[in-house]
Each structure stands twice: as C-alpha cells, then as structure tokens.
Design a protein around this motif. Structure first.
Motif, PDB file in Angstrom:
ATOM      1  N   VAL A  37     -16.367  25.298  33.915  1.00  0.00           N
ATOM      2  CA  VAL A  37     -15.377  26.724  33.782  1.00  0.00           C
ATOM      3  C   VAL A  37     -14.528  26.434  32.641  1.00  0.00           C
ATOM      4  O   VAL A  37     -14.445  25.434  31.769  1.00  0.00           O
ATOM      5  N   ARG A  38     -13.666  27.451  32.300  1.00  0.00           N
ATOM      6  CA  ARG A  38     -12.554  27.353  31.508  1.00  0.00           C
ATOM      7  C   ARG A  38     -11.152  27.629  32.136  1.00  0.00           C
ATOM      8  O   ARG A  38     -11.107  28.805  32.955  1.00  0.00           O
ATOM      9  N   ARG A  39     -10.280  26.994  31.783  1.00  0.00           N
ATOM     10  CA  ARG A  39      -8.879  27.036  32.247  1.00  0.00           C
ATOM     11  C   ARG A  39      -7.928  27.143  31.160  1.00  0.00           C
ATOM     12  O   ARG A  39      -7.752  26.285  30.532  1.00  0.00           O
ATOM     13  N   SER A  40      -7.225  28.286  30.948  1.00  0.00           N
ATOM     14  CA  SER A  40      -6.268  28.738  30.359  1.00  0.00           C
ATOM     15  C   SER A  40      -6.935  28.354  28.499  1.00  0.00           C
ATOM     16  O   SER A  40      -6.404  27.871  27.813  1.00  0.00           O
ATOM     17  N   GLY A  41      -8.264  28.608  28.475  1.00  0.00           N
ATOM     18  CA  GLY A  41      -8.862  28.480  27.276  1.00  0.00           C
ATOM     19  C   GLY A  41      -9.545  27.121  26.888  1.00  0.00           C
ATOM     20  O   GLY A  41     -10.313  26.808  25.915  1.00  0.00           O
ATOM     21  N   PHE A  42      -9.370  26.149  28.061  1.00  0.00           N
ATOM     22  CA  PHE A  42      -9.835  24.785  27.957  1.00  0.00           C
ATOM     23  C   PHE A  42     -11.203  24.794  28.797  1.00  0.00           C
ATOM     24  O   PHE A  42     -11.216  25.071  30.085  1.00  0.00           O
ATOM     25  N   ALA A  43     -12.247  24.115  28.230  1.00  0.00           N
ATOM     26  CA  ALA A  43     -13.458  23.888  29.138  1.00  0.00           C
ATOM     27  C   ALA A  43     -13.205  22.749  29.817  1.00  0.00           C
ATOM     28  O   ALA A  43     -12.669  21.544  29.588  1.00  0.00           O
ATOM     29  N   ALA A  44     -13.829  22.746  31.285  1.00  0.00           N
ATOM     30  CA  ALA A  44     -13.454  21.862  32.257  1.00  0.00           C
ATOM     31  C   ALA A  44     -14.559  21.606  33.245  1.00  0.00           C
ATOM     32  O   ALA A  44     -15.359  22.742  33.322  1.00  0.00           O
ATOM     33  N   LEU A  45     -14.728  20.675  33.999  1.00  0.00           N
ATOM     34  CA  LEU A  45     -15.602  20.641  35.353  1.00  0.00           C
ATOM     35  C   LEU A  45     -15.100  20.874  36.384  1.00  0.00           C
ATOM     36  O   LEU A  45     -14.023  20.382  36.744  1.00  0.00           O
ATOM     37  N   HIS A  46     -15.477  21.751  37.284  1.00  0.00           N
ATOM     38  CA  HIS A  46     -15.097  22.093  38.735  1.00  0.00           C
ATOM     39  C   HIS A  46     -16.241  21.404  39.681  1.00  0.00           C
ATOM     40  O   HIS A  46     -17.289  21.884  39.471  1.00  0.00           O
ATOM     41  N   PHE A  47     -15.683  20.853  40.545  1.00  0.00           N
ATOM     42  CA  PHE A  47     -16.458  20.142  41.550  1.00  0.00           C
ATOM     43  C   PHE A  47     -16.256  20.901  43.045  1.00  0.00           C
ATOM     44  O   PHE A  47     -14.980  21.224  43.419  1.00  0.00           O
TER      45      PHE A  47
END
Length: 387
Positions: A37-47
C-alpha cells in the motif's frame, strides 16, 4: 501489532513462516495476507487478518490455552504468552481487578491474538540479539474503547509504557495501541536513537488508514553492530553473552541429547556437554549454554525441567567476534545461503549454511559436502570487492 508484523515481514521474515505459525492455532476460519500500500506517498506493507465474526471476550487463561494448543515452538509460545501476561497485568491495574478476573475486549479479539503470535514468530525467526526503540509516539485526543471514551494514551497503554520514553504528537489519533505497547514492553532492550550499525535491511509496516501530516508507517531496521579495531588491529564486534553451566550425573545420554536440542530450539547461541569428574570421583557431564541476556529465564527453565538439576552457575562474559553478514551464492543445483566473515587479513570468507546445503542435497541427490564445495567455488568466482 499489525504494523509491527508487517514491518518485520517487509524486513525479510518469510510470510510463509508467519502463515504457518498462525495456521497452528486452534481458531477456525483465520486467514492472513499482506498487501503493498501507500501511506502519504510512501510504499509499505499492510498485514491483514480475516476471520468470522467474534462476539466473545476472553480471559488470560483462555488465550494462554489457545497458544499452548497451537503446537508452536516453546520460544514462540512463551514469548506470546508473556506479552499477554503484560496486557493482563496492565488491565488488572487500571480496573482494580485480579489478573484472573480480567477479561480482554479489543486485545482478546482474534486479530490481536494473531498479531501477537505472528510478532513472536517473526522475532524468533530473525534471531535478534538486541532490540532498540525510539521514543514511543502515543498521539493525542480521545479514543473509544469498550468502557467508553478515554483520553490518549489509553489507560492500559499508559500502564504498559511506564518508565519508558513516550512523546505526544499533534496527530489526533491513537498512534500506539495496548497491543503495540505490550510488544514494546516485552521485546525492547533499550530506548534511544538509532544505534551505530551496519544496516542490512529495512522494513515498512503500514497501518490501515492514512493520517494527516505524517505517514502512518512503522519503520524497522535490521543489521549488525558496527565493527571496531581491537588492540591487534583486527576489526571485531564487542558481543557480550551469558554463560550458564550445570553438572549432571543422574540422567541418560538420550535425556541429555534431548535437553541440548531443547536449549538450541529455545534460543541458545550454543549448548554442549563434556565429561567431568565430580567429588568422590563420580563421572558426570557438564552442560554449558551460551545465550543472550533476554533468553536466560527461558533457558534456565529448560535446564531445570529437562535435567532435574538443583542449581546453575551463571555469569556474563565479554567476547569479540569477526564482522559477519548474510550472503547467498548461485550454484548449478540452486541457491546456497551462508555467512560472509571478514577475516583479520582483510579478505572475506564464505561459510555455506548447513541447512541450506542439506535441502539441496535431499532434492538433488548430491552429498552435502559436494554442495558445500560448489558453493565455495561459486563464491570464489564472484568479483573481488567489498561484499
């Protein structure tokens, strides 16, 4: 909790390791997954945790029973139970009840049980020696819980973070939940700025919503201590450990071997036995365990339970270790994982991991020794540079 697990998976913990651990729990209909996902423009992993609707509150005894029936490793099960015990103690304190009377609301739900067990499994897989955490952001404003509206940090969260550095923020949301606070309280060895280290990987764990003004992301770093030169000019890492010893003269060799296996499975850096002569010239065996301070309590329990010994000797020992890092080489029969060791003369030596070679041996028909030889040859053909 979900952000913590996601960050460690993004860091390098195999998702299958997490999914297999959760599948062992005696809870029907649970499925876990991850999503980029993206949070405030940053890519990250959601569990993500999916499960049928749950309408029950659980006591600590019920949650402990679920974990103990999950056929998890002793280390993972004990760590998960210890996290829930911290939660129970905090809830008991804020509600003025005994631990046995406490019934969990939000943290007794299936997704919280899954988050905590997954976090324990991830930490165990990484074999981390030391966990450092920054100040814990708690947010500001109010949050709705089962008992109504409360100001942040929530009472149980505040209780769990006593004597730990916290900071408020202008973000009007709950940034640390009781589950997250319990993970911090149980797993963190030290609070402060990012320590000097050789960073090997970074993980980004995303929460379920976007926040105004900041990325709703937990960032995790994994690495090794930064090496320094000792008196001999050799680059080494200062790595203190705990040494435990006990003398045994009343158990069979089979029991001794089983005990050593349990010690290694429980987090020991090494465990070995050697013959000794005790008083009255009785032949006996001395068991020695090398471990981290954080694993002492569990490994002491293993020694007492598995050998029946009446006492242990224990002390902290300093040690110097050569700089090491994980590495993989590609051979004609597959990829072999191992360690790079920075030798005193400046060159790097590759040591193939036995389990990695063993897996290829079983699937390919070659001996373990032959696969180790192929791995070393593959490393020798890599460009001679700082790896």
């Amino acid at each position: 909790g979900d952000m913590f697990v996601a960050a460690l998976i993004d860091l390098g913990v195999p998702f299958e390791e997490i999914r297999n651990s959760i599948a062992k729990l005696p809870i029907d209909g649970v499925a876990v997954s991850t999503e980029k996902v993206r949070r405030s423009g940053f890519a990250a992993l959601h569990f993500k945790v999916a499960h049928p609707p749950q309408h029950q509150h659980r006591h600590l005894e019920q949650i402990t029973d679920i974990i103990q029936r999950g056929n998890l490793t002793d280390q993972v099960a004990q760590r998960a139970i210890s996290i829930f015990q911290r939660l129970a103690q905090a809830e008991a304190k804020v509600h003025g009840r005994s631990i046995k009377e406490v019934h969990f609301h939000e943290v007794g739900a299936v997704d919280s049980i899954v988050d905590i067990v997954a976090a324990a499994a991830a930490i165990q897989w990484l074999h981390v020696d030391h966990v450092v955490c920054s100040e814990v952001p708690v947010g500001c404003g109010e949050v709705e819980i089962a008992h109504g509206s409360v100001s942040l940090p929530a009472p149980a969260t505040a209780e769990l973070l006593k004597q730990k550095p916290i900071r408020s923020t202008a973000v009007p949301f709950e940034l640390t939940t009781p589950t997250g606070a319990a993970l911090v309280a149980e797993l963190v060895d030290q609070f402060g700025p990012l320590p000097s280290m050789n960073v090997e990987s970074i993980g980004y764990g995303a929460a379920s919503r976007d926040l105004p003004g900041q990325a709703n992301i937990l960032r995790a770093f994994f690495g090794t201590g930064k090496p320094v030169e000792n008196e001999s000019g050799i680059r080494v890492e200062d790595d203190p450990i705990v040494v435990m010893e006990t003398n045994i003269d009343h158990v069979s060799g089979e029991v001794m071997g089983h005990c050593l296996e349990q010690l290694m499975d429980g987090g020991a850096l090494d465990a070995f036995a050697q013959p000794i002569q005790m008083k009255k010239n009785r032949p006996a065996t001395q068991i020695t365990v090398l471990c981290r301070e954080r694993d002492v309590k569990h490994l002491e329990r293993v020694l007492f339970n598995e050998t029946g010994t009446l006492g242990l000797r224990r002390w902290t020992a300093g040690r110097s270790v050569l700089e090491r890092r994980q590495h993989a080489v590609l051979t004609p029969v597959g990829e072999v994982h191992g360690q790079l060791v920075h030798m005193p003369d400046g060159h790097w030596r590759f040591s193939p991991e036995f389990e990695s070679c063993q897996r290829l041996s079983r699937s390919g028909g070659l001996s373990v020794l032959e696969i180790m030889r192929l791995a070393r040859e593959a490393f020798s053909r890599e460009p001679c540079k700082d790896k």
